[in-house]
Design an enzyme around this catalytic site. Structure first.
Site, PDB file in Angstrom:
ATOM      1  N   TYR A  58       1.359  15.427   3.642  1.00  0.00           N
ATOM      2  CA  TYR A  58      -0.121  14.669   3.625  1.00  0.00           C
ATOM      3  C   TYR A  58      -0.983  15.367   4.152  1.00  0.00           C
ATOM      4  O   TYR A  58      -1.008  15.361   5.340  1.00  0.00           O
ATOM      5  CB  TYR A  58      -0.466  13.090   3.586  1.00  0.00           C
ATOM      6  CG  TYR A  58       1.012  12.297   3.206  1.00  0.00           C
ATOM      7  CD1 TYR A  58       1.242  12.565   1.856  1.00  0.00           C
ATOM      8  CD2 TYR A  58       0.238  10.459   3.191  1.00  0.00           C
ATOM      9  CE1 TYR A  58       2.196  11.810   1.684  1.00  0.00           C
ATOM     10  CE2 TYR A  58       1.255   9.984   2.825  1.00  0.00           C
ATOM     11  CZ  TYR A  58       2.748  10.787   1.810  1.00  0.00           C
ATOM     12  OH  TYR A  58       3.444   9.554   0.804  1.00  0.00           O
ATOM     13  N   ASN A 157      12.143   8.168  -2.808  1.00  0.00           N
ATOM     14  CA  ASN A 157      12.457   8.573  -4.299  1.00  0.00           C
ATOM     15  C   ASN A 157      13.542   9.141  -4.229  1.00  0.00           C
ATOM     16  O   ASN A 157      14.095   9.772  -5.088  1.00  0.00           O
ATOM     17  CB  ASN A 157      11.697   9.922  -3.917  1.00  0.00           C
ATOM     18  CG  ASN A 157      10.043   9.548  -3.147  1.00  0.00           C
ATOM     19  OD1 ASN A 157       9.188   9.289  -4.743  1.00  0.00           O
ATOM     20  ND2 ASN A 157       9.438  10.046  -2.675  1.00  0.00           N
ATOM     21  N   TYR A 204       4.676   2.473  -3.691  1.00  0.00           N
ATOM     22  CA  TYR A 204       3.978   3.424  -3.753  1.00  0.00           C
ATOM     23  C   TYR A 204       3.273   3.564  -5.141  1.00  0.00           C
ATOM     24  O   TYR A 204       3.516   2.803  -5.870  1.00  0.00           O
ATOM     25  CB  TYR A 204       4.772   4.394  -3.549  1.00  0.00           C
ATOM     26  CG  TYR A 204       5.132   5.695  -4.247  1.00  0.00           C
ATOM     27  CD1 TYR A 204       4.476   6.331  -5.059  1.00  0.00           C
ATOM     28  CD2 TYR A 204       6.004   5.935  -3.685  1.00  0.00           C
ATOM     29  CE1 TYR A 204       5.190   7.264  -5.737  1.00  0.00           C
ATOM     30  CE2 TYR A 204       7.136   7.047  -4.431  1.00  0.00           C
ATOM     31  CZ  TYR A 204       6.452   7.688  -5.293  1.00  0.00           C
ATOM     32  OH  TYR A 204       7.548   8.664  -5.470  1.00  0.00           O
ATOM     33  N   LYS A 215     -11.944  -0.203 -12.858  1.00  0.00           N
ATOM     34  CA  LYS A 215     -13.331   0.333 -12.874  1.00  0.00           C
ATOM     35  C   LYS A 215     -13.278   1.587 -13.675  1.00  0.00           C
ATOM     36  O   LYS A 215     -14.603   1.964 -13.863  1.00  0.00           O
ATOM     37  CB  LYS A 215     -13.194   1.208 -11.576  1.00  0.00           C
ATOM     38  CG  LYS A 215     -12.696   2.035 -11.188  1.00  0.00           C
ATOM     39  CD  LYS A 215     -12.339   2.641  -9.804  1.00  0.00           C
ATOM     40  CE  LYS A 215     -11.917   3.555  -9.391  1.00  0.00           C
ATOM     41  NZ  LYS A 215     -11.863   3.875  -8.205  1.00  0.00           N
TER      42      LYS A 215
HETATM   43  N1  LIG Z   1       7.233   7.601  -0.932  1.00  0.00           N
HETATM   44  C1  LIG Z   1       6.641   8.549  -2.127  1.00  0.00           C
HETATM   45  O1  LIG Z   1       6.675   9.977  -2.457  1.00  0.00           O
HETATM   46  C2  LIG Z   1       4.965   8.729  -1.715  1.00  0.00           C
HETATM   47  C3  LIG Z   1       4.479   8.825  -2.885  1.00  0.00           C
HETATM   48  C4  LIG Z   1       3.369   8.590  -3.558  1.00  0.00           C
HETATM   49  C5  LIG Z   1       2.103   7.234  -2.488  1.00  0.00           C
HETATM   50  N2  LIG Z   1       2.731   6.987  -1.169  1.00  0.00           N
HETATM   51  C6  LIG Z   1       2.332   6.246  -0.267  1.00  0.00           C
HETATM   52  O2  LIG Z   1       1.519   5.435  -1.118  1.00  0.00           O
HETATM   53  C7  LIG Z   1       0.431   5.281  -0.680  1.00  0.00           C
HETATM   54  C8  LIG Z   1      -0.864   4.721  -1.962  1.00  0.00           C
HETATM   55  O3  LIG Z   1      -0.525   5.510  -2.937  1.00  0.00           O
HETATM   56  P1  LIG Z   1      -1.825   6.049  -3.316  1.00  0.00           P
HETATM   57  O4  LIG Z   1      -2.762   5.872  -2.269  1.00  0.00           O
HETATM   58  O5  LIG Z   1      -1.873   7.572  -4.266  1.00  0.00           O
HETATM   59  O6  LIG Z   1      -1.874   5.434  -5.016  1.00  0.00           O
HETATM   60  P2  LIG Z   1      -2.509   3.511  -4.747  1.00  0.00           P
HETATM   61  O7  LIG Z   1      -2.623   3.078  -3.528  1.00  0.00           O
HETATM   62  O8  LIG Z   1      -2.452   3.063  -6.610  1.00  0.00           O
HETATM   63  O9  LIG Z   1      -4.689   4.134  -5.428  1.00  0.00           O
HETATM   64  C9  LIG Z   1      -5.048   4.787  -4.572  1.00  0.00           C
HETATM   65  C10 LIG Z   1      -6.190   4.581  -4.854  1.00  0.00           C
HETATM   66  O10 LIG Z   1      -7.163   3.789  -5.587  1.00  0.00           O
HETATM   67  C11 LIG Z   1      -8.562   4.464  -5.877  1.00  0.00           C
HETATM   68  N3  LIG Z   1      -9.657   2.576  -5.220  1.00  0.00           N
HETATM   69  C12 LIG Z   1      -8.445   1.968  -3.561  1.00  0.00           C
HETATM   70  N4  LIG Z   1      -8.756   0.780  -3.806  1.00  0.00           N
HETATM   71  C13 LIG Z   1     -10.405   0.877  -4.547  1.00  0.00           C
HETATM   72  C14 LIG Z   1     -10.193  -0.134  -4.865  1.00  0.00           C
HETATM   73  N5  LIG Z   1     -10.588  -1.658  -3.582  1.00  0.00           N
HETATM   74  N6  LIG Z   1     -11.472  -0.791  -5.766  1.00  0.00           N
HETATM   75  C15 LIG Z   1     -11.358   1.051  -6.783  1.00  0.00           C
HETATM   76  N7  LIG Z   1     -10.392   1.220  -6.724  1.00  0.00           N
HETATM   77  C16 LIG Z   1      -9.503   1.809  -5.478  1.00  0.00           C
HETATM   78  C17 LIG Z   1      -9.090   4.731  -4.317  1.00  0.00           C
HETATM   79  O11 LIG Z   1      -8.890   6.049  -5.247  1.00  0.00           O
HETATM   80  P3  LIG Z   1     -10.251   6.981  -5.999  1.00  0.00           P
HETATM   81  O12 LIG Z   1     -11.611   6.320  -4.910  1.00  0.00           O
HETATM   82  O13 LIG Z   1     -10.241   8.560  -5.754  1.00  0.00           O
HETATM   83  O14 LIG Z   1     -10.882   6.302  -7.227  1.00  0.00           O
HETATM   84  C18 LIG Z   1      -7.356   5.396  -4.069  1.00  0.00           C
HETATM   85  O15 LIG Z   1      -7.047   6.571  -3.361  1.00  0.00           O
HETATM   86  C19 LIG Z   1       0.164   6.162  -0.383  1.00  0.00           C
HETATM   87  O16 LIG Z   1      -1.371   5.975   0.904  1.00  0.00           O
HETATM   88  C20 LIG Z   1       1.132   6.942   0.385  1.00  0.00           C
HETATM   89  O17 LIG Z   1       0.938   5.963   1.556  1.00  0.00           O
HETATM   90  C21 LIG Z   1       4.433   7.949  -1.314  1.00  0.00           C
END
Ligand SMILES: NC(=O)c1ccc[n+]([C@@H]2O[C@H](COP(=O)([O-])OP(=O)(O)OC[C@H]3O[C@@H](n4cnc5c(N)ncnc54)[C@H](OP(=O)(O)O)[C@@H]3O)[C@@H](O)[C@H]2O)c1
Length: 311
Positions: A58, A157, A204, A215
């Site tokens: 990241y 993964n 994740y 939204k």
């Molecule tokens: N291990 C891995 O390979 C891997 C891969 C991917 C992610 N991850 C981890 O998993 C975490 C979560 O994944 P992610 O952040 O990509 O996706 P997510 O949690 O599915 O979605 C987060 C996104 O949703 C929107 N959001 C969050 N809260 C909200 C709310 N209350 N109301 C409206 N929109 C909201 C924001 O984007 P917008 O404002 O742009 O809409 C935010 O960036 C990552 O931060 C990372 O730490 C790990």
């Protein structure tokens, strides 16, 4: 916020954590403000979240650095924070993963420096590589655990077969993998093994990058620079079908005086195989709202209703 034990380790993390890939993750989201990213971290910690999930990839270390800077502030106590980070991306061989013991040892040392700490609570192998036997990679992490540099061992993964190889000696505490209401394959493959072996699970993309927050509508378009424009969940008939289901969550959320995002997060929190949920956020208000999901006591009936809707 309630704490949960991570695998068989001595790490206890808040059941709702913060996914920090949008904190300093300029390679993923080019327009991020680092100051807002730091405020996202502060807001999480001020709302009872103890688990921060980051990774070298990241922002090539920038997310870890920003977290490290926030934790130096007088308002925060390192010992009350659970730092989870990951490595496998090899900057010497772009596009390749490396799980060799030497690489992992160096990756931990470098992460410790960026995070400005002397231990990492959860360290994950971010992606499997092609050459290192998985149990040898995990054995290297076990040595780092015995040396006090990390406190719990995770993999991310990994397929079920790769996980079995990685966990040959029973050292794996936690698995992080893609899972959400609309990506539930792991209920059939990974979950039985995790349960049998007392390994924690953290999904994740729990909000499917915002799609499960309610939204968007069927007409929403995403700019080519937005990662979502390349995600099949955000395209064509599949996107519209998901929106139809998400809209059906609205009346259930209203009954709890909650948002759809909070309802979805509460569903994971009630799922017997999910230990921790780490929604990401780009703004402090999203973190504060998501943190309230822990107060939503979903009934068994509503858990089942949502389960069936997305089955
Ligand atoms: N291990 C891995 O390979 C891997 C891969 C991917 C992610 N991850 C981890 O998993 C975490 C979560 O994944 P992610 O952040 O990509 O996706 P997510 O949690 O599915 O979605 C987060 C996104 O949703 C929107 N959001 C969050 N809260 C909200 C709310 N209350 N109301 C409206 N929109 C909201 C924001 O984007 P917008 O404002 O742009 O809409 C935010 O960036 C990552 O931060 C990372 O730490 C790990």
């Amino acid at each position: 916020m309630t704490d949960v034990r991570i695998g068989k380790s001595q790490v206890y993390a808040s059941t709702l954590g913060l996914g920090a890939n949008a904190v300093g993750g300029h390679n993923l989201y080019p327009d991020l403000s680092e100051e807002v990213g730091k405020e996202v971290i502060r807001t999480a910690l001020n709302n009872g979240i103890t688990l921060l999930d980051t990774a070298y990839s990241y922002g090539n270390g920038r997310s870890e650095e920003l977290i490290g800077e926030v934790l130096q502030e007088a308002a925060f106590d390192r010992s009350r924070v659970i730092l989870a980070t990951k490595a496998a991306h090899d900057s010497q061989q772009p596009g390749k993963f490396n799980n060799s013991p030497k690489f992992l040892q160096q990756a931990v040392e470098h992460a410790l420096q960026r995070l400005q700490t002397d231990y990492i609570d959860i360290f994950y192998i971010h992606f499997p590589d092609e050459m290192t036997p998985k149990n040898e990679a995990v054995a290297a992490l076990q040595q780092l655990k015995e040396a006090g540099k990390i406190r719990a061992i995770g993999v991310s993964n990994f397929s079920l077969e790769q996980l079995k190889e990685a966990n040959q000696d029973g050292y794996v505490d936690i698995v992080e993998d893609r899972f959400s209401l609309i990506h539930r394959e792991h209920e059939n493959d990974l979950f039985p093994y995790l349960k049998e072996n007392k390994i924690s699970f953290v999904p994740y993309y729990p909000l499917d990058s915002g799609l499960l927050t309610g939204k968007y509508d069927k007409e929403t378009q995403f700019a080519p620079s937005d990662l979502r424009s390349k995600n099949p969940d955000f395209k064509g008939a599949r996107f519209k079908a998901i929106i139809t289901k998400v809209n059906q969550l609205e009346p259930i959320a209203r009954d709890y005086d909650a948002t759809i995002a909070q309802l979805v997060l509460a569903w994971y929190l009630k799922h017997p195989q999910i230990d921790v949920v780490i929604p990401g956020a780009k703004r402090p208000d999203q973190v504060a709202a998501n943190a309230k999901a822990v107060d939503l006591q979903l009934t068994v009936e509503d858990f089942g209703k949502i389960d069936q809707l997305f089955k």
